[in-house]
Design a protein around this motif. Structure first.
Motif, short mmCIF file in Angstrom:
data_model
loop_
_atom_site.label_atom_id
_atom_site.label_comp_id
_atom_site.label_asym_id
_atom_site.label_seq_id
_atom_site.Cartn_x
_atom_site.Cartn_y
_atom_site.Cartn_z
N MET A 1 6.31 9.61 79.00
CA MET A 1 5.70 10.18 80.17
C MET A 1 5.81 9.25 81.37
SD MET A 1 1.99 11.94 80.59
CE MET A 1 2.51 13.57 80.15
N THR A 2 5.74 7.97 81.15
CA THR A 2 5.88 7.02 82.25
C THR A 2 7.25 6.40 82.17
OG1 THR A 2 3.53 6.56 82.18
CG2 THR A 2 4.91 4.94 83.26
N LEU A 3 8.02 6.57 83.24
CA LEU A 3 9.39 6.06 83.27
C LEU A 3 9.44 4.59 83.59
CD1 LEU A 3 12.47 6.67 83.29
CD2 LEU A 3 12.24 6.95 85.75
N LEU A 4 8.63 4.17 84.53
CA LEU A 4 8.73 2.81 85.03
C LEU A 4 7.35 2.20 85.11
CD1 LEU A 4 10.57 0.69 86.47
CD2 LEU A 4 9.99 1.84 88.60
N ALA A 5 7.18 1.03 84.56
CA ALA A 5 5.91 0.33 84.68
C ALA A 5 6.18 -1.05 85.23
CB ALA A 5 5.23 0.23 83.32
N CYS A 6 5.49 -1.40 86.28
CA CYS A 6 5.65 -2.70 86.90
C CYS A 6 4.29 -3.35 86.94
CB CYS A 6 6.17 -2.56 88.33
SG CYS A 6 7.76 -1.76 88.42
N SER A 7 4.23 -4.61 86.59
CA SER A 7 2.96 -5.30 86.71
C SER A 7 3.22 -6.75 86.99
CB SER A 7 2.13 -5.14 85.44
OG SER A 7 2.76 -5.78 84.36
N GLY A 8 2.27 -7.37 87.61
CA GLY A 8 2.36 -8.79 87.88
C GLY A 8 0.98 -9.38 87.70
N ALA A 9 0.86 -10.35 86.81
CA ALA A 9 -0.44 -10.93 86.54
C ALA A 9 -1.02 -11.58 87.79
CB ALA A 9 -0.33 -11.95 85.42
N TRP A 10 -0.19 -12.17 88.60
CA TRP A 10 -0.66 -12.83 89.82
C TRP A 10 -1.18 -11.83 90.83
CZ3 TRP A 10 1.85 -11.07 94.05
CH2 TRP A 10 3.10 -10.51 93.86
N ALA A 11 -0.64 -10.62 90.81
CA ALA A 11 -1.00 -9.64 91.83
C ALA A 11 -2.24 -8.85 91.47
CB ALA A 11 0.17 -8.68 92.06
N GLY A 12 -2.57 -8.76 90.20
CA GLY A 12 -3.70 -7.96 89.79
C GLY A 12 -3.47 -6.47 89.93
N VAL A 13 -2.19 -6.06 90.00
CA VAL A 13 -1.87 -4.65 90.18
C VAL A 13 -0.85 -4.21 89.13
CG1 VAL A 13 -0.88 -2.93 91.74
CG2 VAL A 13 -2.32 -4.73 92.67
N GLN A 14 -1.12 -3.08 88.53
CA GLN A 14 -0.18 -2.46 87.60
C GLN A 14 0.14 -1.08 88.17
OE1 GLN A 14 -1.68 -1.90 83.65
NE2 GLN A 14 0.08 -0.71 83.00
N VAL A 15 1.43 -0.79 88.33
CA VAL A 15 1.86 0.49 88.90
C VAL A 15 2.69 1.24 87.87
CG1 VAL A 15 3.10 1.63 90.77
CG2 VAL A 15 1.92 -0.53 91.21
N ASN A 16 2.35 2.49 87.64
CA ASN A 16 3.11 3.36 86.75
C ASN A 16 3.54 4.59 87.53
OD1 ASN A 16 2.76 1.85 84.28
ND2 ASN A 16 0.65 2.53 84.32
N PHE A 17 4.74 5.05 87.27
CA PHE A 17 5.26 6.26 87.91
C PHE A 17 5.39 7.34 86.85
CE2 PHE A 17 6.08 4.57 92.03
CZ PHE A 17 6.27 3.21 91.81
N GLU A 18 4.60 8.39 87.00
CA GLU A 18 4.57 9.49 86.04
C GLU A 18 5.64 10.52 86.40
OE1 GLU A 18 1.56 12.99 85.66
OE2 GLU A 18 0.69 11.22 84.72
N GLN A 19 6.58 10.74 85.53
CA GLN A 19 7.65 11.73 85.67
C GLN A 19 8.32 11.70 87.05
OE1 GLN A 19 5.77 15.44 84.55
NE2 GLN A 19 5.99 14.97 82.38
N PRO A 20 8.90 10.57 87.44
CA PRO A 20 9.49 10.45 88.78
C PRO A 20 10.67 11.39 89.03
CG PRO A 20 10.04 8.55 87.46
CD PRO A 20 9.04 9.34 86.67
N ASP A 21 11.30 11.88 87.97
CA ASP A 21 12.40 12.83 88.16
C ASP A 21 11.90 14.18 88.66
OD1 ASP A 21 11.22 12.88 85.58
OD2 ASP A 21 12.87 14.09 84.82
N LYS A 22 10.58 14.39 88.64
CA LYS A 22 10.01 15.65 89.12
C LYS A 22 9.29 15.49 90.47
CE LYS A 22 9.51 17.63 84.56
NZ LYS A 22 8.63 18.23 83.57
N TYR A 23 9.41 14.33 91.09
CA TYR A 23 8.76 14.10 92.37
C TYR A 23 9.35 15.01 93.44
CZ TYR A 23 6.45 9.83 90.66
OH TYR A 23 5.66 8.92 89.99
N THR A 24 8.55 15.30 94.45
CA THR A 24 8.95 16.19 95.52
C THR A 24 10.21 15.71 96.24
OG1 THR A 24 6.68 16.91 95.84
CG2 THR A 24 8.19 17.29 97.67
N ASP A 25 10.26 14.42 96.60
CA ASP A 25 11.38 13.92 97.38
C ASP A 25 11.60 12.44 97.16
OD1 ASP A 25 13.43 13.63 99.27
OD2 ASP A 25 12.03 13.44 100.95
#
Length: 167
Positions: A1-25
């Motif tokens: 379900m999640t294609l790409l997961a990016c995280s950085g311990a220093w940044a305190g942020v984890q970003v996941n993209f859910e089904q990016p092939d279905k995004y609007t643009d």
């Protein structure tokens, strides 16, 4: 379900993209799409450096609609995005959770948009392919977490695109 997961311990942020092939643009080609998604993830992580120590922000992006519209009649070696400022403003949908020591401080669904993206004085260089989206994310981050961005994230310039404003 999640294609790409990016995280950085220093940044305190984890970003996941859910089904990016279905995004609007987002770009059609996988390499260009990855450049866009990685650029957005890097920007969220850059902003996350301003969070207080010990806070962790989890973001799940559910849709992206980039500024402008790709002009398919001019598709060739370069993707051309036409920006007229009418109905082509950048938009993004996401879910987020801000935690500290396992305790949820804030969470919710967010719909980001910037209808006046062409009329604003931007913080980002015209060479940055995601300058309008980054400004929109900066606004959301400031309004949601009361943190003003310090500096700028690295520009996304590897997309081979030319832009045409106001056809």
């Amino acid at each position: 379900m999640t294609l790409l997961a990016c995280s950085g311990a220093w940044a305190g942020v984890q970003v996941n993209f859910e089904q990016p092939d279905k995004y609007t643009d987002v770009p059609f080609s996988t390499p260009d799409r990855d450049v866009v998604l990685n650029g957005l993830a890097d920007h969220f992580q850059f902003l996350g450096k301003s969070l207080p120590p010990g806070q962790q922000l989890k973001i799940e992006v559910t849709d992206v609609d980039l500024a402008g519209r790709e002009d398919v009649t001019r598709r060739g070696a370069f993707a051309i995005r036409v920006m007229d400022g009418r109905t082509d403003w950048p938009r993004m949908r996401l879910r987020y959770t801000l935690e500290q020591n396992g305790k949820v401080l804030a969470s919710g669904n967010a719909y980001l948009s910037d209808m006046s993206y062409l009329q604003r004085i931007g913080r980002y260089s015209s060479n940055d392919s995601l300058r309008f989206e980054k400004q929109m994310i900066d606004d959301w981050f400031r309004n949601t977490f009361n943190i003003k961005p310090k500096g700028r994230s690295k520009p996304v310039v590897s997309l081979q695109q030319r832009e045409v404003q106001g056809r």
